[in-house]
Design a protein around this motif. Structure first.
Motif, mmCIF file in Angstrom:
data_model
loop_
_atom_site.group_PDB
_atom_site.id
_atom_site.type_symbol
_atom_site.label_atom_id
_atom_site.label_comp_id
_atom_site.label_asym_id
_atom_site.label_seq_id
_atom_site.Cartn_x
_atom_site.Cartn_y
_atom_site.Cartn_z
ATOM 1 N N VAL A 107 0.878 -1.167 0.000
ATOM 2 C CA VAL A 107 0.000 0.000 0.000
ATOM 3 C C VAL A 107 0.917 1.219 0.000
ATOM 4 O O VAL A 107 1.587 1.503 0.997
ATOM 5 N N ASP A 118 1.761 5.251 -0.649
ATOM 6 C CA ASP A 118 1.302 6.639 -0.619
ATOM 7 C C ASP A 118 1.941 7.397 -1.781
ATOM 8 O O ASP A 118 3.167 7.443 -1.901
ATOM 9 N N VAL A 175 -1.546 -1.340 -4.034
ATOM 10 C CA VAL A 175 -2.578 -0.313 -3.966
ATOM 11 C C VAL A 175 -1.853 1.009 -3.763
ATOM 12 O O VAL A 175 -1.073 1.144 -2.818
ATOM 13 N N THR A 230 -7.827 5.826 -4.570
ATOM 14 C CA THR A 230 -6.973 4.643 -4.596
ATOM 15 C C THR A 230 -6.994 4.035 -5.986
ATOM 16 O O THR A 230 -7.970 4.178 -6.726
ATOM 17 N N THR A 244 -5.597 0.247 -7.842
ATOM 18 C CA THR A 244 -5.038 -1.072 -7.592
ATOM 19 C C THR A 244 -4.350 -1.579 -8.851
ATOM 20 O O THR A 244 -4.877 -1.443 -9.952
ATOM 21 N N ALA A 295 -7.473 3.486 1.530
ATOM 22 C CA ALA A 295 -6.517 2.591 0.874
ATOM 23 C C ALA A 295 -6.409 1.264 1.618
ATOM 24 O O ALA A 295 -6.367 0.198 0.995
ATOM 25 N N LEU A 296 -6.365 1.317 2.944
ATOM 26 C CA LEU A 296 -6.304 0.077 3.728
ATOM 27 C C LEU A 296 -7.585 -0.736 3.541
ATOM 28 O O LEU A 296 -7.535 -1.969 3.414
ATOM 29 N N ALA A 356 -7.356 -2.412 0.203
ATOM 30 C CA ALA A 356 -6.395 -3.521 0.227
ATOM 31 C C ALA A 356 -6.996 -4.754 0.904
ATOM 32 O O ALA A 356 -6.889 -5.871 0.390
ATOM 33 N N LEU A 382 0.185 -6.899 4.776
ATOM 34 C CA LEU A 382 0.099 -5.592 4.147
ATOM 35 C C LEU A 382 1.351 -4.817 4.517
ATOM 36 O O LEU A 382 1.732 -4.772 5.685
ATOM 37 N N LEU A 421 2.752 -1.117 4.268
ATOM 38 C CA LEU A 421 2.395 0.278 4.046
ATOM 39 C C LEU A 421 3.658 1.107 3.895
ATOM 40 O O LEU A 421 4.563 1.019 4.718
#
Length: 172
Positions: A6, A8, A41, A47, A49, A83-84, A87, A100, A102
């Motif tokens: 994920v 940013d 993501v 977002t 994917t 976003a989380l 995901a 995950l 991040l």
């Protein structure tokens, strides 16, 4: 094993943080095995994917994912919780361990909402948080990792990126 990265790509990530995140992704995907699956993501105001489902970690799929991330420039806000949620909502095969990862500078508000969400989903995935940038929101990075039974990693300058990626590879 399944890994969902994920990443940013908001305005505050422009420059060193995003460049470092892209380099970290290149380092991290090199330890995935062809039997592993992965997805990416990216998030800012919205977002996006890489794939609708996680893909096998083959060299061609990994190369396409790195190209997907490589085209991203920093811009917009930081909607981490969305976003989380995206995901976690990706289809998941039963019996496959999901992690995950991040990558963010953590410039958000409402950290408590993110912590609550992660804590509520800890049975669905382990959460690893990479804080990248000269003034990382350590409260967020460490909180996500603790709530998600994972490990926090902080990268405040380019020279630290290789060691942080190496630490995660050893951890996983």
């Amino acid at each position: 094993r399944e890994y969902i990265f994920v990443v940013d790509v908001s305005g505050s990530m422009n420059g060193f943080p995003l460049d470092t995140a892209k380099k970290l992704m290149g380092d991290l995907v090199n330890v995935l095995r062809p039997s592993d699956t992965f997805n990416v993501v990216v998030f800012a105001d919205g977002t996006q994917t890489f794939s609708s489902t996680s893909l096998p970690a083959t060299r061609p799929n990994l190369a396409r994912a790195l190209q997907f991330i490589g085209r991203k420039d920093g811009g917009g806000g930081t909607r981490l919780l969305a976003a989380l949620q995206r995901a976690i909502s990706l289809p998941h095969q039963p019996g496959v361990a999901r992690s995950l990862v991040l990558l963010t500078d953590g410039y958000i508000e409402a950290e408590a909402d993110v912590f609550d969400y992660v804590r509520d989903r800890v049975g669905d995935a382990n959460f690893f948080a990479f804080g990248i940038g000269s003034s990382v929101n350590r409260f967020l990075i460490e909180g996500v990792a603790r709530a998600g039974l994972g490990e926090p990693f902080i990268v405040t300058e380019p020279a630290e990126a290789v060691e942080a990626a190496s630490r995660l590879r050893r951890y996983i």
